[in-house]
Scaffold this motif. Structure first.
Motif, PDB file in Angstrom:
ATOM      1  N   ASN A   6       0.832  -1.209   0.000  1.00 25.66           N
ATOM      2  CA  ASN A   6       0.000   0.000   0.000  1.00 25.66           C
ATOM      3  C   ASN A   6       0.867   1.260   0.000  1.00 25.66           C
ATOM      4  O   ASN A   6       0.658   2.166  -0.813  1.00 25.66           O
ATOM      5  N   VAL A   7       1.846   1.316   0.884  1.00 23.40           N
ATOM      6  CA  VAL A   7       2.713   2.502   0.951  1.00 23.40           C
ATOM      7  C   VAL A   7       3.468   2.662  -0.372  1.00 23.40           C
ATOM      8  O   VAL A   7       3.518   3.760  -0.945  1.00 23.40           O
ATOM      9  N   THR A  17       2.591   1.604  -3.299  1.00 19.45           N
ATOM     10  CA  THR A  17       1.663   1.967  -4.374  1.00 19.45           C
ATOM     11  C   THR A  17       1.301   3.451  -4.322  1.00 19.45           C
ATOM     12  O   THR A  17       1.244   4.129  -5.354  1.00 19.45           O
ATOM     13  N   VAL A  18       1.058   3.951  -3.117  1.00 20.18           N
ATOM     14  CA  VAL A  18       0.741   5.379  -2.982  1.00 20.18           C
ATOM     15  C   VAL A  18       1.921   6.221  -3.473  1.00 20.18           C
ATOM     16  O   VAL A  18       1.754   7.126  -4.299  1.00 20.18           O
ATOM     17  N   LEU A  19       3.113   5.916  -2.997  1.00 22.92           N
ATOM     18  CA  LEU A  19       4.288   6.703  -3.379  1.00 22.92           C
ATOM     19  C   LEU A  19       4.531   6.624  -4.882  1.00 22.92           C
ATOM     20  O   LEU A  19       4.805   7.631  -5.538  1.00 22.92           O
ATOM     21  N   ASN A  72       2.335   5.871  -7.324  1.00 21.35           N
ATOM     22  CA  ASN A  72       1.291   6.527  -8.119  1.00 21.35           C
ATOM     23  C   ASN A  72       1.357   8.045  -8.025  1.00 21.35           C
ATOM     24  O   ASN A  72       0.978   8.747  -8.962  1.00 21.35           O
TER      25      ASN A  72
END
Lengths: 408, 408
Positions: A265-266, A268-270, A272
């Motif tokens: 999750n972390v 993917t956020v960074l 994207n």
């Protein structure tokens, strides 16, 4: 015969483990030298060696390892018989050149990368290292490529399966699980700049006799492993898939890296948001900044995780094959403990598993067992002496096969 | 009587809406002036006005609004009767000082903030603006504070409930939902530096006659609202909770901001990693960088979202009270459409709802209805003329009460 002096290049987390393990096994070597672009980091490692009570001769050196003339001169100056290269991925070819010129054995733990590229594409060893095979043989030096854990020990696992289990190998699935906990919200176990580069490009695997391409986190599988239990791992690209696919070209060769949902999750956020980019952006105030370098600056220093790191890693090969036409499989693996690694050498388990094997390789070169006077990947060399030595050094190998779960 | 010239200070997304709406209602005003620190941004707004075919006299000006001498001089130079301050949160007090000295009416949309502080704590209006009440009255100017949507229109909703529904008010829950979609992975609707500041500190609400403190995203509630349906909103701090808690001190006053799970996840990751920090960090290369400014640089420019923005916003007050001892409740609200906002003035709906109300306030000052020659928050002024004018300007108010869902 005089003992060979060892020159360690690099002064990061893995170099720290290499230095401490080499010092523990000082009887195998002559003097120990540590060279790094920033000499103070090499000095800091020497200080931790002295703090641990090691008293073999150590010296630190400033070295621009991108310059083969400097590498050659330092090898000659300190009369190094073995060079262990655990610096950045950008210096392999210049360090190897220095070894060829000065006649020293060369050992590294990861493929060469071009600093201008974000990700190297297969055939990885074919891009740089293997182009120097004839030069290495002509110089009569030993050059052992990829002698960390993965690549490295996992290549030896494949070779052990070849030597002791099967006459035909159909599949090699390498699984790397870190079930440890560092107690922070988020951290990478290596330099974030290197760590994230592994996951931002295309994932390559060798299946059905050809390269397959996937996106990162596209193919996941749950594994039920000894000690660490059920863990999810994702198809990832890794150096050793290439060299193993050459030796075992009819086998499917895949690398699976374990990631928790929180890590993904972390990441993917960074990813994207564009915060893992190595391309500079311009702030409203006009400052040019590389986002990935800012992410690195806010994340914990990987070395700072060691004192609080708990739990275990499990890295192994599930090898499928047949012997005399009878199909079978074996899981060859190691379980390492973060806290034990810290007690042994002051590092977390990830650096430990990467840093102990090149010292084992250096001992085998020093003893002559692996001093093959040519360029070799680990699967090209006898596996059992390496794995048995690693057992003595803190990384024992176990096997799960028809006879159950037992030491090799 | 000659029409009053209007001076707009600021040239961001809300200023764009203010300028366009003021131009649409040009008959109410004299000349239109736009001042900004970077004059080219004011010029760009003037250009969009001309592109839309507006032909009232416009002029742009460079202005350092942190300097009250410059503000005073510009007001005198352009003979502005009304100043609409929609610049950064840091200039309220210097712009107000310029209005006091030059005798112009002052209208803003958000509380003053000290650039050196990350978050202002309650009592918000009491920290800066209300300390100038006597000076405003002595100067005989009108100063209307917080005349955007929230604060602003939602304060008028509370006042309408007081005027037309209840003789005793027990609760005011302000709910702000953006159910629109910008089609990007992640974006903020305002400048990220301002947007995130709202959520990084303690959340204050007025309950049981005192300030209560919570963490952001600690208290959430699902609301079932007209048009936008079921939406989750979280207790948040907001300017108007303070001024309403003073007028309605026996009521619980709470502000609820809607956030999707995806927004909260991205925010939480950035916050926990330290990437929303306004404190500089130092990269491995020695560069000093403010992480929040890098996040801002990689996120989409809020203004760029407008052309593709679809869906609607719903902002309203659930007011609970009693009349002649009989308990009741009313939900007063507006629904705005992102695409209609873009067609009307070239902006997304969030900027639209914030930018139209201060122009309505300016019209009421120009007409005399709200020219009260003292400092006032919106709930201190007659609500119905404001809300009816807003209906004509594109932001109609509806009520859900015992008679169903109907226009006010």
């Amino acid at each position: 015969m005089p003992k060979k002096n060892v020159l360690i290049i690099g002064a990061g987390g893995v170099a720290h483990v290499v230095a401490h393990k080499a010092a523990q096994w000082a009887a195998e070597f002559g003097d120990l030298h540590i060279a790094n672009r920033t000499r103070s980091k090499a000095d800091a490692i020497v200080q931790t060696l002295r703090d641990k009570g090691h008293d073999m001769p150590f010296a630190s050196h400033a070295l621009d390892a991108m310059n083969p003339d400097e590498v050659e001169a330092l090898i000659r100056k300190v009369d190094a018989g073995i060079v262990i290269n655990v610096g950045t991925a950008f210096i392999n070819m210049t360090v190897l050149e220095g070894c060829i010129r000065a006649g020293a054995a060369y050992i590294d733990t990861a493929i060469h990368e071009d600093p201008a590229k974000i990700c190297e594409t297969p055939p990885w060893y074919g891009n740089y290292e293997w182009k120097r095979r004839e030069d290495v043989e002509r110089a009569g030096i030993t050059a052992i490529l990829g002698a960390g854990f993965d690549p490295g020990v996992v290549n030896a696992y494949a070779r052990l399966a070849e030597d002791e289990y099967f006459d035909r190998i159909d599949g090699i699935d390498i699984v790397d699980i870190n079930a440890g906990s560092h107690g922070r919200y988020f951290a990478t176990n290596f330099d974030p700049e290197i760590n994230f580069r592994e996951f931002t490009g295309t994932v390559y695997s060798w299946q059905g006799g050809e390269w397959r391409e996937n996106r990162m986190f596209e193919v996941g599988r749950e594994w039920d492993l000894p000690v660490v239990g059920k863990q999810k791992a994702y198809l990832s690209g890794h150096d050793e898939v290439h060299s193993l696919s050459v030796r075992y070209k009819d086998a499917d060769v895949r690398f699976w890296m374990g990631f928790g949902d929180h890590y993904i999750n972390v990441f993917t956020v960074l990813q994207n948001l564009g915060l893992l980019s190595e391309q500079p952006v311009r702030t409203a105030e006009g400052q040019e900044v590389v986002p990935l370098k800012v992410v690195k600056a806010v994340l914990p220093d990987p070395a700072s995780l060691a004192p609080d790191y708990t739990g275990k890693t499990c890295i192994g090969d599930l090898v499928k094959g047949s012997l005399d036409g009878k199909a079978g499989e074996v899981f060859l693996y190691n379980v390492a403990d973060h806290r034990e690694a810290f007690e042994d050498v002051g590092s977390q388990g990830i650096s430990y598993t990467a840093g102990v094997p090149p010292v084992a390789a250096a001992i085998l070169v020093a003893r002559g067992t692996w001093d093959v006077r040519k360029m070799a990947n680990v699967e090209d060399l006898p596996a059992r002496p390496f794995l048995e030595l690693l057992g003595d050094m803190g990384l024992p190998t176990r096997a799960i096969d028809a006879d159950g779960d037992h030491p090799i």
